[in-house]
Design a protein around this motif. Sequence first.
Motif, mmCIF file in Angstrom:
data_model
loop_
_atom_site.group_PDB
_atom_site.id
_atom_site.type_symbol
_atom_site.label_atom_id
_atom_site.label_comp_id
_atom_site.label_asym_id
_atom_site.label_seq_id
_atom_site.Cartn_x
_atom_site.Cartn_y
_atom_site.Cartn_z
ATOM 1 N N ARG A 49 0.840 -1.204 0.000
ATOM 2 C CA ARG A 49 0.000 0.000 0.000
ATOM 3 C C ARG A 49 0.874 1.253 0.000
ATOM 4 N N TYR A 51 3.899 1.551 -1.117
ATOM 5 C CA TYR A 51 4.588 1.686 -2.414
ATOM 6 C C TYR A 51 3.634 2.125 -3.520
ATOM 7 N N TYR A 114 -0.243 13.062 -0.945
ATOM 8 C CA TYR A 114 -0.422 13.315 0.496
ATOM 9 C C TYR A 114 -1.025 12.104 1.186
ATOM 10 N N GLN A 115 -1.859 11.356 0.474
ATOM 11 C CA GLN A 115 -2.348 10.092 1.030
ATOM 12 C C GLN A 115 -1.176 9.128 1.188
ATOM 13 N N ARG A 118 0.628 10.043 4.344
ATOM 14 C CA ARG A 118 -0.075 9.592 5.542
ATOM 15 C C ARG A 118 0.032 8.078 5.679
ATOM 16 N N GLN A 119 -0.078 7.389 4.536
ATOM 17 C CA GLN A 119 0.034 5.936 4.542
ATOM 18 C C GLN A 119 1.380 5.517 5.125
ATOM 19 N N VAL A 122 1.256 5.952 8.827
ATOM 20 C CA VAL A 122 0.489 4.872 9.460
ATOM 21 C C VAL A 122 1.361 3.623 9.557
ATOM 22 N N VAL A 164 3.111 21.525 1.843
ATOM 23 C CA VAL A 164 2.756 21.315 3.246
ATOM 24 C C VAL A 164 3.440 20.048 3.720
ATOM 25 N N ALA A 170 -2.991 13.550 10.279
ATOM 26 C CA ALA A 170 -4.369 14.030 10.383
ATOM 27 C C ALA A 170 -5.292 12.871 10.772
ATOM 28 N N GLN A 171 -6.273 13.175 11.605
ATOM 29 C CA GLN A 171 -7.245 12.177 12.040
ATOM 30 C C GLN A 171 -8.640 12.630 11.607
ATOM 31 N N SER B 49 -4.233 -0.473 -5.324
ATOM 32 C CA SER B 49 -3.967 -0.292 -3.903
ATOM 33 C C SER B 49 -2.747 -1.070 -3.434
ATOM 34 N N GLY B 50 -2.121 -1.861 -4.290
ATOM 35 C CA GLY B 50 -0.989 -2.663 -3.847
ATOM 36 C C GLY B 50 0.236 -2.453 -4.709
ATOM 37 N N TYR B 51 1.105 -3.438 -4.673
ATOM 38 C CA TYR B 51 2.349 -3.306 -5.432
ATOM 39 C C TYR B 51 2.860 -4.706 -5.732
ATOM 40 N N GLY B 63 -2.521 -4.949 -1.260
ATOM 41 C CA GLY B 63 -2.691 -3.839 -0.327
ATOM 42 C C GLY B 63 -4.018 -3.892 0.403
ATOM 43 N N ALA B 118 -6.679 18.289 0.857
ATOM 44 C CA ALA B 118 -6.018 17.102 0.308
ATOM 45 C C ALA B 118 -4.777 16.766 1.118
ATOM 46 N N THR B 119 -4.176 17.792 1.754
ATOM 47 C CA THR B 119 -2.939 17.556 2.479
ATOM 48 C C THR B 119 -3.144 16.708 3.736
ATOM 49 N N SER B 120 -4.395 16.520 4.167
ATOM 50 C CA SER B 120 -4.619 15.671 5.335
ATOM 51 C C SER B 120 -4.289 14.226 4.998
ATOM 52 N N GLY B 121 -4.404 13.858 3.725
ATOM 53 C CA GLY B 121 -4.041 12.505 3.309
ATOM 54 C C GLY B 121 -5.038 11.440 3.693
ATOM 55 N N LEU B 122 -6.215 11.826 4.143
ATOM 56 C CA LEU B 122 -7.225 10.827 4.476
ATOM 57 C C LEU B 122 -7.844 10.311 3.177
#
Lengths: 356, 409
Positions: A49, A51, A114-115, A118-119, A122, A164, A170-171, B49-51, B63, B118-122
């Motif tokens: 995930r 990568y 940015y995801q 965060r990934q 995590v 940024v 972020a939660q 979602s994977g690699y 993933g 978008a910078t939150s990365g959620l």
Amino acid sequence: MKLFNTTVLAIVLITAISCKKYLDVVPDNTLKVEDIYDTKTQAWNALARAYNFIPRDDDTHLTTWLLGDEWLGRLDYNDNTGNLRGMRIMRGLQSQTSPQLGFWSGTQGGKPLYQGLRQADVFLANIDKVRDMQEGEIKEWKAQVKMLKAYYLFLLVKHYGPVVIPDKMAQPESQPEELFLPRRKVEDCFQYMLTLINEAIPDLTERTDANNAGQIDQIVAKAIKAKILFFRASPFFNGNREYFGDFLDHDGKPFFDLDYKPEKWKEALDAINEAITIAEANGKRLYQYTREPYAYDRDAFTRNGDNMKTLYNLRMLICDPWNEELVWGYSNINYYDQENWLMLPISGFLQVMKAW
Amino acid sequence: MGTIEECDQYVQIERFLGLVGNDAIAGRADRFYFLSDVSLPGGASVINSGYRWGTSFMNSYAGYVINRYANPDITWEQSEKINLGLDMNFMRESLKFILDFYQDRRSRIYMRRENFPATSGLEAPISGNVGEVLSKGFESSLDYTKTFGDLWLSARANFTYATNKFVKLDERNFPDQYLKRLGANINQQWGLIAERLFVDEQEIRNSPKQDFGGYLAGDIKYKDVNGDGIVNSNDRVALGFPQVPEIQYGFGISSAYKMFDFAFFFNGSARVSFFIDATAASSNDRAGIAPFANRRNALQIIGDDYWSETNPNVHAFWPRLSTFPVDNNIQQSSWWLRDGSFLRLKSVELGYSLRKLKRFGIKEGSRFYLSTENPLVFSSFKLWDPEMRDKGLGYPTNRRFNAGIQLTF
């Protein structure tokens, strides 16, 4: 009467307990993020995930390779050809609200980097919980993910300059003041990447085995570091008053370092030498095509040997899989959608380094 | 004072205050929204979602995907209701009037939190108890029943007005105030302001760039509302009335005179807008009217009134013709906005009772009748039945005419 009271009390208690249990059900097969970081088999998914956010430059629809003038001549493509993103940008169809190849926004073929960041966070926060992994293995994976974090940040800086840095994850319950962070100075971003890379390099293996080709090892990490330092030293980022002299943040301070610093070149050069040394020590060298040319080219080879040799060297550098010049191959090729296949190396960087 | 039943006329006022909770705040799939929802997609999802690694690309993992983050603080919605009813009877209940005001302040509505950068990365949308909607309105009805000798008459009418607005919601901090949904009706639509069609390439070059794919002369020209030199989704403004009518009403009369009976009923709605669906039709749900796309024919209105190089009418009904919907032209805009209010004659029935046929064994209640449903509709929108709204090529409302004999043995 006492017996009756006790019985009633007992019944009430039993009901209360069982009722609580009854209400506390969780649907079957519920998977939580913690469950991914439980055994190594699942943790592989987490690594995969992390990568996954490497941009898919092998796919025609998603590649930045189409960002070139030579593609504009295709008159059979009109402006409504939606998926050839690079070409759309070259046709002046870049968009503010839904950016083509938006690595910041994750729109129109861009990986949401940015995801990715965060990934990576995590992963770093949870990978220690895996039960059946050796400490050394965990350390090595962590180093790979730190490298990915640095690489994603580098891609962002390359596209957007000041970005940024979400150093606090972020939660879902985060409030706007924790979420809307200011863009950092470009030099701060570079320092952040370099710290991550310097932390990671000692923990990486020198060369991954064939089964894990595509993962970040020391050769790759040092090449990435060299490339980042090279960009940092280049006139575009290093004291570029012409472009960025008036690019100021809210406090009136410039986002880019406006003073030219020659020592950045020194750092870049050292990193490049280090990268070349380790690469050469592991059998990497400039690509030479040594096999027989294809039958339809033999005629041309006898007539025009030197030029054909150069042509083959350049062509097969791209087409020959896992050749000796390839430092970091993009291994996540799309088996299921081969019409869009280009199969390119992420970085033919060794050649760039030798060239000057 | 007698009892209410004996009264010739009376007025009754009712009042209701209440606090109501609602825990059915999300769809079935979202039932356990306090837990996270993570899935291992497997197989072909490696690319999404994977690699995969390895010189032969065989070391592959798909993933995982986060569909929803855990949200342990979720709670139920709460609604504060105030009702005020007025019930009036006059002339020994032959004239009744009911008026019912209500106000419903629904708070802690479980809805999407939009204000995430978008910078939150959620990677999954975030929802929470962040909405609050204030609904207000009234319902009224009037009934009148009277017998004048041989003539029996019953007239009735109803009228409903309902509106609402967002009092609180988590939306993006738009720099352009007109994009904000706060204070707007929950069914309010936003769209671009269409000025007219482009005259020629010269005009296109001298106008703000429109950010919806390619466009040529004869395509719709939009207004750059915030004046930033580019027309995009930030130039959408609240257009027209809500998609759901705020006013609904009906009225009708039933009457009988000797052997004849006659009844009709009208209903209507007002303060409602819709957008003509200018995309290509693919199903009954997406029944747009774009000609030629998906091998469709063109509607007469398009054939009669479209932009062409020989007849460049910049106010034509249909912009430049094409074999596929032009993205620039199918944006939700005032070009396709129409007033959806209408008044419909819902039913008319005329009957003649056969009371004198008892000797043939036919009992009372037998009659001849002529009836019709949906014979007339009055609306400013003429292209198709306004109740079909955006779906011009959808299945239309039937108009029916019946003639019948009803026999009871």
